[in-house]
Design an enzyme around this catalytic site. Structure first.
Site, PDB file in Angstrom:
ATOM      1  N   ARG A  47      60.713  40.715 160.181  1.00 17.50           N
ATOM      2  CA  ARG A  47      59.371  39.927 159.564  1.00 17.50           C
ATOM      3  C   ARG A  47      58.793  39.653 160.806  1.00 17.50           C
ATOM      4  NH1 ARG A  47      60.075  37.753 153.649  1.00 17.50           N
ATOM      5  NH2 ARG A  47      60.973  39.793 152.801  1.00 17.50           N
ATOM      6  N   ASP A 151      52.223  24.315 147.625  1.00 22.39           N
ATOM      7  CA  ASP A 151      52.919  25.748 148.372  1.00 22.39           C
ATOM      8  C   ASP A 151      53.158  25.125 149.784  1.00 22.39           C
ATOM      9  OD1 ASP A 151      54.681  28.404 147.153  1.00 22.39           O
ATOM     10  OD2 ASP A 151      54.286  28.330 148.998  1.00 22.39           O
TER      11      ASP A 151
END
Ligand SMILES: C[S@@+](CC[C@H](N)C(=O)[O-])C[C@H]1O[C@@H](n2cnc3c(N)ncnc32)[C@H](O)[C@@H]1O
Length: 280
Positions: A47, A151
């Site tokens: 990532r 979020d």
């Protein structure tokens, strides 16, 4: 002398030692509450190596310095790279069926109904709520029912508020619920669907770190916080569910994900259905 862990590290395009992993683990925990187990080392590398490439740097120490210095331009990418955003329309559908019954009951006894999708990812969860309510609750069009969808990840929230999805995302959805509330694209937009403005109007999207400050005064009738806390330590979960309970009155409902459990975490709720809780 090389340790076996360091030898394994030589397979990486950018040098990546345990010390890099440990520092990244600490920063991820600080900013998201997510606890990365040792088995996540390869995932962490993959990532964040994308971020190194995007920034044109070759040393993980430089990337760690950027994040440690609190660089606000990189922080959203840092968070977005590790948070797992998997979601789908009508995921764990029994929660949406419960929601329809609960809101049908509430609008008869209350002036307004407030719902929170906490950890809403790319919007499938709040849109499924709104479409289920529009389909299943009599009188919904004139009732004061609102959904707050939050979020941590700003990139994913941008996707959510755009409200455009590839049509295969609806493959397993119930057509009678969905079809009145989506517009299928034609010509160059074919293969995409747009969510109807009436559905979108019910939802307010906001960026919010569940582990940070909550600029929220609302008492929520129903909270969905599903598949969010799986990576949080038990202590972080305890604090979070305690905070949710303070934002609900007695009888308020809380839905959690299929692999989550409040046993030993929070005593303010009692289990009333499959991963459905009620504030005591
Ligand atoms: C796996 S998705 C779940 C989405 C949806 N609730 C569902 O069940 O389909 C988890 C979401 O939680 C968000 N998240 C993770 N840590 C968070 C935090 N500290 N504050 C707010 N959201 C967070 C992630 O960005 C991600 O979008």
């Amino acid at each position: 002398m090389n340790t076996s862990a360091d030898l394994a590290d030589q397979r990486f395009e950018f040098p990546f030692q345990n010390e890099h992993f440990e520092k990244l683990k600490g920063l991820v925990f600080e900013h998201t509450g997510i606890t990365l187990g040792d088995e996540k080392k390869q995932l962490t590398y993959s990532r964040y190596s994308k971020r190194l490439r995007a920034l044109g740097i070759t040393d993980f120490n430089d990337y760690i310095d950027i994040i440690s210095s609190g660089d606000e331009s990189e922080l959203p990418f840092f968070i977005s790279a590790i948070t797992t955003n998997f979601t789908s329309f009508f995921r764990e559908n029994h929660h949406f069926e419960f929601l329809v019954n609960e809101v049908s009951r509430l609008i008869k006894i209350k002036k307004s109904v407030r719902i929170w999708s906490a950890g809403c990812s790319s919007g499938e969860e709040p849109y499924s709520m709104a479409m289920s309510l529009l389909h299943g609750v009599q009188g919904i069009e004139t009732a004061d029912v609102k959904i707050l969808a939050t979020d941590l990840d700003t990139a994913i929230l941008a996707t959510a508020s755009r409200g455009i999805y590839s049509d295969e995302r609806f493959d397993n959805a119930n057509d009678s619920i969905v079809n009145p509330w989506i517009k299928r694209g034609k010509g160059e937009n074919s293969g995409f669907v747009m969510i109807h403005p009436k559905v979108r109007e019910m939802i307010t999207y906001r960026q919010l770190n569940l582990l940070g400050q909550w600029p929220i005064k609302t008492s929520f009738d129903i909270i969905f916080c599903r598949n969010v806390v799986i990576y949080f330590s038990k202590d972080v979960q305890r604090t979070l569910f305690d905070r949710f309970s303070k934002n609900q009155s007695k009888g308020g409902k809380l839905m959690i994900g299929h692999s989550e459990n409040l046993a030993g975490v929070c005593e303010s709720y009692r289990l009333i259905g499959r991963t459905i809780y009620e504030k005591i």
